[in-house]
Motif scaffolding. Structure first.
Motif, PDB file in Angstrom:
ATOM      1  N   THR A 275       0.850  -1.175   0.000  1.00 41.94           N
ATOM      2  CA  THR A 275       0.000   0.000   0.000  1.00 41.94           C
ATOM      3  C   THR A 275       0.892   1.233   0.000  1.00 41.94           C
TER       4      THR A 275
ATOM      5  N   LYS B  27       3.472   0.863   3.035  1.00 39.06           N
ATOM      6  CA  LYS B  27       2.827   0.120   4.128  1.00 39.06           C
ATOM      7  C   LYS B  27       2.417  -1.264   3.632  1.00 39.06           C
ATOM      8  N   ASN B  28       2.287  -2.186   4.562  1.00 42.50           N
ATOM      9  CA  ASN B  28       1.704  -3.511   4.318  1.00 42.50           C
ATOM     10  C   ASN B  28       2.366  -4.279   3.181  1.00 42.50           C
TER      11      ASN B  28
ATOM     12  N   GLU C 179       8.478  -0.644   6.311  1.00 42.05           N
ATOM     13  CA  GLU C 179       7.172  -0.165   6.793  1.00 42.05           C
ATOM     14  C   GLU C 179       7.295   1.268   7.302  1.00 42.05           C
ATOM     15  N   GLY C 180       6.482   2.164   6.745  1.00 36.99           N
ATOM     16  CA  GLY C 180       6.465   3.549   7.182  1.00 36.99           C
ATOM     17  C   GLY C 180       7.512   4.441   6.522  1.00 36.99           C
TER      18      GLY C 180
ATOM     19  N   SER D 289      10.059  -6.435   4.695  1.00 38.50           N
ATOM     20  CA  SER D 289       8.744  -5.828   4.872  1.00 38.50           C
ATOM     21  C   SER D 289       8.681  -4.987   6.142  1.00 38.50           C
TER      22      SER D 289
ATOM     23  N   GLU E 169       0.491   5.290   0.835  1.00 32.61           N
ATOM     24  CA  GLU E 169      -0.346   6.357   1.371  1.00 32.61           C
ATOM     25  C   GLU E 169       0.486   7.628   1.413  1.00 32.61           C
TER      26      GLU E 169
END
Length: 86
Positions: A18, A25-26, A45-46, A41, A20
């Motif tokens: 994802t 993310k994810n 993340e972030g 992963s 954003e």
């Protein structure tokens, strides 16, 4: 937005993630080295997608000209271009 990227030249066959506002993310890899890909992963993340691309682009695996990390960078490049309407 959710994206899926079909990898080329790696043990993993697909990467889903994802984005954003340019933040990753994810991330989920299908196939490949389970422990290493779970670690990638978690580490990305972030993070800003552009930073992940900068860090992982060109990374190779053994004698292969690419790697799962490099393929994640390729997928993120495509996703950013798609999100920008390019």
């Amino acid at each position: 937005m959710e994206f899926s990227y079909k990898t080329k030249g790696t043990c993993s066959s697909m990467i889903s993630f994802t984005l954003e506002d340019g933040i990753v993310k994810n991330v989920v890899f299908t196939g490949g080295c389970n422990g290493n890909l779970k670690a990638i992963s978690k580490l990305v993340e972030g993070m800003e997608a552009k930073k992940v691309i900068s860090l992982l682009s060109g990374n190779t695996c053994g004698f292969k000209p690419t790697s799962c990390g490099d393929q994640l960078a390729c997928g993120l490049k495509e996703a950013l271009a798609q999100a920008a309407g390019v």
